[in-house]
Write a protein that holds these residues in place. Structure first.
Motif, PDB file in Angstrom:
ATOM      1  N   GLY A   1       0.809  -1.212   0.000  1.00 53.98           N
ATOM      2  CA  GLY A   1       0.000   0.000   0.000  1.00 53.98           C
ATOM      3  C   GLY A   1       0.841   1.259   0.000  1.00 53.98           C
ATOM      4  O   GLY A   1       0.508   2.244  -0.682  1.00 53.98           O
ATOM      5  N   SER A   2       1.951   1.243   0.740  1.00 55.15           N
ATOM      6  CA  SER A   2       2.829   2.405   0.781  1.00 55.15           C
ATOM      7  C   SER A   2       3.484   2.661  -0.573  1.00 55.15           C
ATOM      8  O   SER A   2       3.608   3.810  -1.014  1.00 55.15           O
ATOM      9  CB  SER A   2       3.911   2.216   1.845  1.00 55.15           C
ATOM     10  OG  SER A   2       3.341   2.110   3.124  1.00 55.15           O
ATOM     11  N   VAL A   3       3.888   1.581  -1.241  1.00 54.92           N
ATOM     12  CA  VAL A   3       4.509   1.734  -2.554  1.00 54.92           C
ATOM     13  C   VAL A   3       3.514   2.317  -3.553  1.00 54.92           C
ATOM     14  O   VAL A   3       3.832   3.241  -4.319  1.00 54.92           O
ATOM     15  CB  VAL A   3       5.051   0.384  -3.050  1.00 54.92           C
ATOM     16  CG1 VAL A   3       5.504   0.488  -4.506  1.00 54.92           C
ATOM     17  CG2 VAL A   3       6.214  -0.070  -2.181  1.00 54.92           C
ATOM     18  N   VAL A   4       2.270   1.816  -3.546  1.00 49.14           N
ATOM     19  CA  VAL A   4       1.233   2.354  -4.435  1.00 49.14           C
ATOM     20  C   VAL A   4       0.971   3.818  -4.111  1.00 49.14           C
ATOM     21  O   VAL A   4       0.819   4.661  -5.006  1.00 49.14           O
ATOM     22  CB  VAL A   4      -0.069   1.533  -4.296  1.00 49.14           C
ATOM     23  CG1 VAL A   4      -1.215   2.209  -5.045  1.00 49.14           C
ATOM     24  CG2 VAL A   4       0.139   0.125  -4.815  1.00 49.14           C
ATOM     25  N   LEU A   5       0.936   4.124  -2.820  1.00 50.76           N
ATOM     26  CA  LEU A   5       0.678   5.493  -2.381  1.00 50.76           C
ATOM     27  C   LEU A   5       1.721   6.459  -2.923  1.00 50.76           C
ATOM     28  O   LEU A   5       1.404   7.550  -3.405  1.00 50.76           O
ATOM     29  CB  LEU A   5       0.665   5.529  -0.851  1.00 50.76           C
ATOM     30  CG  LEU A   5       0.018   6.729  -0.153  1.00 50.76           C
ATOM     31  CD1 LEU A   5      -1.454   6.810  -0.478  1.00 50.76           C
ATOM     32  CD2 LEU A   5       0.220   6.615   1.347  1.00 50.76           C
ATOM     33  N   ILE A   6       2.976   6.059  -2.895  1.00 44.40           N
ATOM     34  CA  ILE A   6       4.054   6.953  -3.305  1.00 44.40           C
ATOM     35  C   ILE A   6       4.177   7.018  -4.820  1.00 44.40           C
ATOM     36  O   ILE A   6       4.438   8.080  -5.389  1.00 44.40           O
ATOM     37  CB  ILE A   6       5.388   6.500  -2.679  1.00 44.40           C
ATOM     38  CG1 ILE A   6       5.287   6.565  -1.165  1.00 44.40           C
ATOM     39  CG2 ILE A   6       6.528   7.391  -3.138  1.00 44.40           C
ATOM     40  CD1 ILE A   6       6.445   5.976  -0.446  1.00 44.40           C
ATOM     41  N   ILE A   7       3.949   5.881  -5.488  1.00 41.30           N
ATOM     42  CA  ILE A   7       4.052   5.882  -6.950  1.00 41.30           C
ATOM     43  C   ILE A   7       3.047   6.847  -7.566  1.00 41.30           C
ATOM     44  O   ILE A   7       3.349   7.554  -8.535  1.00 41.30           O
ATOM     45  CB  ILE A   7       3.838   4.455  -7.497  1.00 41.30           C
ATOM     46  CG1 ILE A   7       5.056   3.577  -7.174  1.00 41.30           C
ATOM     47  CG2 ILE A   7       3.600   4.476  -9.002  1.00 41.30           C
ATOM     48  CD1 ILE A   7       4.892   2.138  -7.567  1.00 41.30           C
ATOM     49  N   HIS A   8       1.855   6.911  -6.981  1.00 42.10           N
ATOM     50  CA  HIS A   8       0.806   7.762  -7.538  1.00 42.10           C
ATOM     51  C   HIS A   8       0.724   9.119  -6.852  1.00 42.10           C
ATOM     52  O   HIS A   8      -0.173   9.907  -7.162  1.00 42.10           O
ATOM     53  CB  HIS A   8      -0.544   7.054  -7.448  1.00 42.10           C
ATOM     54  CG  HIS A   8      -0.653   5.877  -8.371  1.00 42.10           C
ATOM     55  ND1 HIS A   8      -0.981   6.008  -9.700  1.00 42.10           N
ATOM     56  CD2 HIS A   8      -0.436   4.551  -8.160  1.00 42.10           C
ATOM     57  CE1 HIS A   8      -0.989   4.811 -10.271  1.00 42.10           C
ATOM     58  NE2 HIS A   8      -0.655   3.912  -9.365  1.00 42.10           N
TER      59      HIS A   8
END
Length: 308
Positions: A117-124
């Motif tokens: 979830g953190s990776v998705v949050l930062i990518i977008h």
């Protein structure tokens, strides 16, 4: 000249990624080694300040923070920060080996969801507008929205440290996590700011008193933030599982860094509907992961009480 400048522009992000990956693995070992030192000193009846393993963890933290500082100044934060998830996973593996902290199935699932979830949050997350000069940085720091946000963060930190932590810190992991994460609103922007201001202070030519004052202010903010984080991280490790604390801390730290960067660099103006929905999904995934980790912690506490 144009031909020579192209390779350097490509090599900078690559070097930043390499530094960030190495720093993530070093940071992943930090909490485990410090927790091991705390447990060793507790068995001996002494202070963890005299334990060599705790100092090894502290040295790892210093090296890891230096690596993060370098990485944030040679590569975009949107690339560097997601790589911290590697440290969380490495720390969980290391904790199960050194500390025998074995998460149940809910804990493992929660750890994975937090990282994903953190990776998705930062990518977008909206990409930061380029700030290339001290004057631009000063303008952003004096923006009323960011000033109000910074004052609210300081107020929350005072309330948490003075009143809430003494009463509920040892029983609720989110208290120490909140303190350490809110300080991230200052550590990452300060690191980026120091990289911009340093050439004006130490470069060729006379440095202005304004540039020196800004440099010292950012350096002082960074030092105080790191010291307070260091204090409460060790308080948390005295009471809670290292891999559980690291997973939740990474999530909340990442979220506060994104929010602070969005306000400081006015990133919300570039936020699209697609990115907004993706960030909402990422945040939901993170929240589910944190809830699963909390349930896992409560189940572990209940099991220990029954076995005792």
């Amino acid at each position: 000249m144009a031909v020579n400048s192209e390779p350097s522009s490509v090599s900078l992000p690559v070097s930043g990624i390499v530094i960030a990956v190495v720093s993530s693995f070093i940071n992943g070992s930090t909490f485990v080694l410090q927790k091991k030192g705390i447990l060793r000193s507790r068995d001996r009846g002494g202070s963890y300040l005299t334990d060599v393993v705790w100092w090894a963890g502290t040295l790892s933290m210093i090296v890891g923070q230096i690596g993060n500082f370098l990485a944030y100044n040679v590569a975009p934060a949107v690339i560097v920060t997601p790589l911290g998830a590697l440290g969380v996973l490495f720390g969980a593996v290391l904790a199960s080996w050194i500390l025998k902290e074995h998460l149940n199935i809910l804990g493992k699932l929660g750890c994975v969801l937090c990282c994903c979830g953190s990776v998705v949050l930062i990518i977008h997350a909206p990409k930061a507008e380029t700030v290339t000069s001290r004057l631009e940085l000063e303008e952003r720091l004096l923006d009323p929205v960011f000033v109000v946000y910074a004052l609210l963060v300081v107020l929350l930190l005072v309330i948490l440290i003075v009143w809430i932590a003494p009463a509920h810190g040892t029983s609720n992991i989110m208290v120490y996590v909140a303190i350490c994460s809110l300080l991230g609103s200052f550590t990452v922007p300060s690191s980026k700011g120091l990289g911009l201001v340093a050439p004006n202070v130490f470069g060729e030519g006379p440095s202005s008193s304004r540039a020196l004052a800004l440099f010292l202010g950012l350096l002082g903010t960074l030092a105080v933030s790191i010291l307070i984080q260091f204090l409460f991280i060790n308080k948390a490790l005295e009471c809670f599982s290292s891999n559980m604390f690291e997973a939740i801390y990474y999530v909340t730290f990442t979220s506060t860094v994104i929010l602070a960067s969005a306000l400081l660099f006015k990133e919300w103006t570039a936020l699209t509907l697609t990115d907004s929905l993706a960030m909402l999904c990422g945040l939901t995934t993170v929240c589910v992961g944190v809830v699963l980790l909390r349930i896992s912690q409560e189940a572990l506490i209940t099991w220990k009480k029954k076995t005792d």
